[in-house]
Design an enzyme around this catalytic site. Structure first.
Site, PDB file in Angstrom:
ATOM      1  N   LYS A   1      35.093  52.472  62.040  1.00 36.71           N
ATOM      2  CA  LYS A   1      35.466  53.884  61.869  1.00 36.71           C
ATOM      3  C   LYS A   1      35.888  54.168  60.423  1.00 36.71           C
ATOM      4  CE  LYS A   1      36.352  54.576  66.710  1.00 36.71           C
ATOM      5  NZ  LYS A   1      36.049  55.757  67.517  1.00 36.71           N
TER       6      LYS A   1
ATOM      7  N   LYS B   1      36.093  68.463  69.372  1.00 37.33           N
ATOM      8  CA  LYS B   1      37.357  69.185  69.572  1.00 37.33           C
ATOM      9  C   LYS B   1      37.785  69.849  68.270  1.00 37.33           C
ATOM     10  CE  LYS B   1      38.714  65.317  72.517  1.00 37.33           C
ATOM     11  NZ  LYS B   1      39.511  64.069  72.496  1.00 37.33           N
TER      12      LYS B   1
ATOM     13  N   LYS C   1      41.761  58.850  65.650  1.00 34.17           N
ATOM     14  CA  LYS C   1      40.882  58.072  66.521  1.00 34.17           C
ATOM     15  C   LYS C   1      41.398  56.643  66.570  1.00 34.17           C
ATOM     16  CE  LYS C   1      37.316  59.370  63.987  1.00 34.17           C
ATOM     17  NZ  LYS C   1      36.342  59.738  64.997  1.00 34.17           N
ATOM     18  N   ARG C   2      40.842  55.860  67.460  1.00 33.28           N
ATOM     19  CA  ARG C   2      41.205  54.451  67.503  1.00 33.28           C
ATOM     20  C   ARG C   2      41.004  53.800  66.141  1.00 33.28           C
ATOM     21  NH1 ARG C   2      43.264  52.014  72.373  1.00 33.28           N
ATOM     22  NH2 ARG C   2      42.653  50.064  71.416  1.00 33.28           N
TER      23      ARG C   2
ATOM     24  N   HIS D   1      27.634  53.406  76.215  1.00 34.56           N
ATOM     25  CA  HIS D   1      28.537  54.029  75.240  1.00 34.56           C
ATOM     26  C   HIS D   1      28.590  53.333  73.900  1.00 34.56           C
ATOM     27  CE1 HIS D   1      30.749  57.105  77.555  1.00 34.56           C
ATOM     28  NE2 HIS D   1      30.448  56.345  78.595  1.00 34.56           N
TER      29      HIS D   1
ATOM     30  N   THR E   1      33.907  62.396  70.358  1.00 32.33           N
ATOM     31  CA  THR E   1      34.215  63.682  70.993  1.00 32.33           C
ATOM     32  C   THR E   1      35.348  64.363  70.225  1.00 32.33           C
ATOM     33  OG1 THR E   1      35.645  62.520  72.559  1.00 32.33           O
ATOM     34  CG2 THR E   1      33.434  63.124  73.324  1.00 32.33           C
TER      35      THR E   1
END
Ligand SMILES: *Cc1c(COP(=O)(O)O)cnc(C)c1O
Length: 812
Positions: free
Chosen positions: A554, A660, A548-549, A365, A656
């Site tokens: 990110k 969505k 998101k985290r 991952h 993911t």
């Protein structure tokens, strides 16, 4: 003659009356209360049991069909499951929503009241745990015989509170009131050893005896996992650690030493106490390794128990069993299966190794080197002495194979070893996972390619056929139907049926409606209504979401620099025709990840500043709803206009959340990273806002002397944004974030700033033409059908698991 023939439990009824009766029976006989005194929680628990009974009936038929078929099973091993709320999903999957809504009225409650009380088992951190939940859903939907194994943590992912100071954490006692969806199965309890020493067995070559120094019990319970539009009900089996009977010291208790009397039991139970023990101390790290072995040991014994119910000997084990490792957390399973086969079942090493290798498959991952798990050899030696011996032997035989293929290439042998030497000796779990499995997959096309080219390159050269890609997916039931009922109804109407929920590629039929002005009008009205429900900001503003985290890669900082730039622009020209935006952030930061928490604090300060500014606040609002979890995701995603997917290219394995959001008609602004690339390829470049460097440019930037200062000097708007932070306008948090960006800027935020802002200007232009925006939105939904986790599961089933569906007969 089989005496049980024709005998079975009374089946739950299908009519409204029968549902009503079952509800009352459960209230009286299982909850032990009456209509007059039933509280909301009584009603919730009773409704849950009534729905669960219907699933349990299907479960009994599923088990019978599986038993009769003796199929090849998929066992999914995952340290995390982010399951989301249960009631609505189980009502949908048992088709009892309408019956339930009627029946609970007689108890004096509405279904919405009871949904408020539903639990969300937060047994995961984010993407990886949510993937596990989507995959078990889709395995059941595709009639694949499967069990998901995990840990029943007493405390799930922490509850996040946001104040002006940033994030604080509270424990998440998710099952405090009990969990009506769960069946305890104490008879299937397992015994797990830790510590101790190994002893030779006279006359044996490789066999050894392990004498553990600590014994812990693993007690399972399971939750039902129904398939959608099918009869199958699979299970997720979760292990909870318990002290043995002997762990309570009665004599100490009698002497008044109450804490000492239970200390052994407490130590055992700590193993499943919290989802992610803080690993900043040696003890915390050891606890995490204990969790991993606890999950693996209990699950493997359970898998073997199940195999032996139906089969004799070992010849067929690998034909009947595939164990998918969700990341490296359960990788000790490879050594544990070897130990069980060699030491306990007395197989020869070579036969055991052949079985083991054919049984496991591994999903990777990450690409972040720091996220590739390793454990100090000394810790392994203390906690799992026999497993370390087995790993050494696996490694020795493996490295011989490498030497034979690449004679004299000592460097390669050193790089590929399962034991790393620098700076201290550590067990490399990813290497063990590649060596001990039949298939290794990444989770998006780019990610799988980069795995082969970079972190696992030596292994891909040795075994090219082992490496595959299976692009992630999400459950369309949870993330479209349940999350966005209005849009689901419109899609069903537009497509002339709801088959799309089980066959998501059918969404492509919406393309024909993307030119229909009245359809586009309804599409827009639904987005607006969802924004009104979310109540995060003006429903007519562009809702720009980054959920998101929190992690530096990110790049929430990039979004913040854009917010500050917008702030400056509006202040400089307040009367211009600005596109109003609501910028929504949500997500948690790991409690010990200070840089990530600093960014949250900064967002809170900037949000407050903008809200207090009468010039800017009509056009710009920053909101941060607290405690991002699956339930909150289901509220935000249907209301999103713009999906922020702005990681540094090459760092996000798949994502993911991006899927969505696209499925719910949000347009993506993103880099060429993870599954963004596949989303863009499907929805079309003209319906996607691309910016930034690609993974290869990003990978080389630091080597080529990347200097954030050069970007600071060259770009006035960027400089003004950074200067605002440096000047202390947003406190020390702002100063520290600016210092980090102008220091090393590990994630190349400044390099992509100009390209990002230009792409955002393009977003504004598209937004000003509502018809165009709505058409782009419809086309995003229409072409995202590929991102169903049903497709992901079919890919695993065909290419990695080689399993066939086992249909479960309908009620006779
Ligand atoms: C989907 C989901 C994630 C993963 O989101 P990414 O944007 O892919 O990181 C994390 N947390 C929750 C609650 C989710 O629903």
């Amino acid at each position: 003659m089989d005496l049980r023939q024709g005998i079975g439990p009374r089946r739950p009824g299908k009519t409204a009356d029968e549902f009503q009766q079952d509800l009352l029976s459960n209230l009286f006989y299982r909850r032990g209360t009456t209509v007059e005194s039933a509280s909301a929680r009584d009603a919730y628990e009773t409704l849950s049991l009534t729905v669960r009974d219907r699933l349990a009936e299907r479960r009994s038929r599923t088990a019978a069909a599986h038993f009769a078929t003796n199929p090849r099973w998929v066992y999914y091993l995952s340290a995390e499951y982010l399951l989301g709320a249960q009631l609505e999903q189980n009502l949908l999957y048992s088709d009892t929503g309408d019956l339930a809504a009627e029946a609970v009225k007689t108890l004096g409650f509405s279904l919405e009241d009871l949904e408020e009380l539903d639990i969300e088992p937060g047994l995961g951190n984010g993407g990886l745990g949510r993937l596990a939940a989507c995959l078990v859903d889709s395995m059941a939907t595709r009639d694949i015989p499967a069990v998901g194994y995990g840990i029943r943590y007493d405390f799930g992912i922490f509850h996040q509170i946001i104040t002006e100071e940033g994030q604080t954490e509270r424990p998440d006692d998710w099952a405090f009131h009990g969990n009506p969806w769960e069946f305890p199965a104490p008879d299937d309890r397992q015994t797990v050893g830790f510590y101790g020493h190994t002893e030779p067995i006279p006359g044996a070559q490789t066999r050894k005896r392990w004498v553990p120094g600590e014994i812990v019990l693993g007690e399972p319970s399971h939750m039902l996992v129904p398939g959608y539009g099918t009869e199958t009900v699979n299970i997720v089996r979760l292990w909870r650690a318990r002290g043995s009977e002997a762990s309570f010291d009665l004599s100490r208790f009698s002497a008044g030493q109450y804490a000492e009397a239970v200390q052994e039991a407490v130590r055992a139970e700590n193993i499943s106490k919290v989802l992610y023990p803080d690993d900043s101390t040696e003890l915390g790290r050891e606890l995490r390794l204990k969790q991993q072995y606890f999950l693996v040991s209990c699950s493997l014994r359970d898998i073997i128990r199940r195999f032996r119910l139906r089969n004799e000997g070992w010849a067929e084990f690998a034909d009947k069993t595939v164990i998918q490792l969700n990341d490296t957390h359960p990788t000790i399973a490879i050594a544990e299966l070897m130990r069980l086969l060699v030491d306990e079942y007395e197989l020869e090493w070579d036969e055991a190794w052949s079985i083991t290798r054919r049984t496991f498959a591994y999903t990777c991952h990450t690409l972040l080197p720091e996220a590739l798990e390793t454990w100090p050899v000394h810790m392994f030696e203390r906690l799992l002495p026999r497993h370390l011996e087995i790993i050494y032997l696996i490694n020795m035989l493996f490295l011989k194979e490498v030497e034979a293929r690449f004679p004299g290439d000592h460097d390669r042998v050193r790089r590929m070893s399962i034991i790393g030497e620098e700076p201290e000796r550590r067990v490399r779990m990813a290497h063990l996972a590649v060596v001990g499995t039949e298939a290794v997959n990444g989770v998006a096309e780019l990610h799988s390619k980069l795995l082969r080219e970079t972190v696992l390159n030596d292994f891909a050269e040795l075994w090219p056929a082992k490496f595959q890609n299976v692009t992630n997916g999400v459950s369309p039931r949870r993330f479209v139907k349940i999350a966005n009922p209005r849009l689901s109804d419109l899609i069903t109407e537009g497509l002339g049926g709801d088959d799309w929920l089980g066959d998501l590629e059918r969404l492509a039929g919406l393309e024909a409606l993307a030119g229909d002005a009245s359809f586009l009008e309804r599409w827009r009205a639904i987005k607006r209504a969802n924004k009104v429900d979310l109540a995060a900001g003006d429903p007519d503003s562009l809702t720009d979401v980054m959920i998101k985290r929190f992690h530096e890669y990110k790049r929430q900082q990039l979004k913040l620099l854009h917010v500050i730039a917008m702030y400056h622009r509006i202040r400089a020209d307040p009367s211009a025709d600005w596109v109003p935006r609501t910028v929504l952030f949500a997500g948690k930061a790991a409690p010990a990840y200070h840089a990530a928490k600093e960014i949250i604090r900064l967002i809170a300060m900037i949000a407050a500043r903008i809200a207090a500014d009468p010039v800017v606040s009509p056009y710009l609002k920053v909101v941060f709803p607290e405690n991002y979890n699956v339930t909150l995701a289901e509220r935000i995603i249907p209301a999103a206009d713009l999906s922020e997917q702005i990681s540094l290219a090459g760092k996000e394995a798949s994502g993911t959340g991006n899927m969505k959001l696209a499925l719910n008609g949000a347009l993506t602004i993103g880099t060429l990273d993870g599954a963004n690339i596949e989303i863009r390829a499907r929805v079309g470049a003209e319906n996607f806002f691309l910016f930034g460097m690609d993974a290869y440019q990003a990978a080389n930037a630091h080597q080529q002397g990347y200097s954030p200062w050069a970007y600071y000097e060259a770009d006035g708007e960027l400089r003004a944004a950074l200067d605002t932070l440096r000047a202390g306008t947003f406190g020390e948090a702002g100063q520290r974030v600016a210092a980090s960006l102008l220091g090393r800027d590990e994630y190349l935020t400044l390099a992509d700033f100009r390209s990002y802002v230009e792409s955002q200007d393009e977003v504004d232009r598209a937004w000003r033409d509502p018809q165009r925006w709505a058409r782009m939105s419809v086309l995003n939904t229409a072409h995202s059908g590929f991102f169903s986790s049903d497709r992901t599961v079919s890919d695993y089933a065909a290419r990695i698991w080689r399993v066939a569906p086992v249909p479960v007969p309908k009620e006779g």
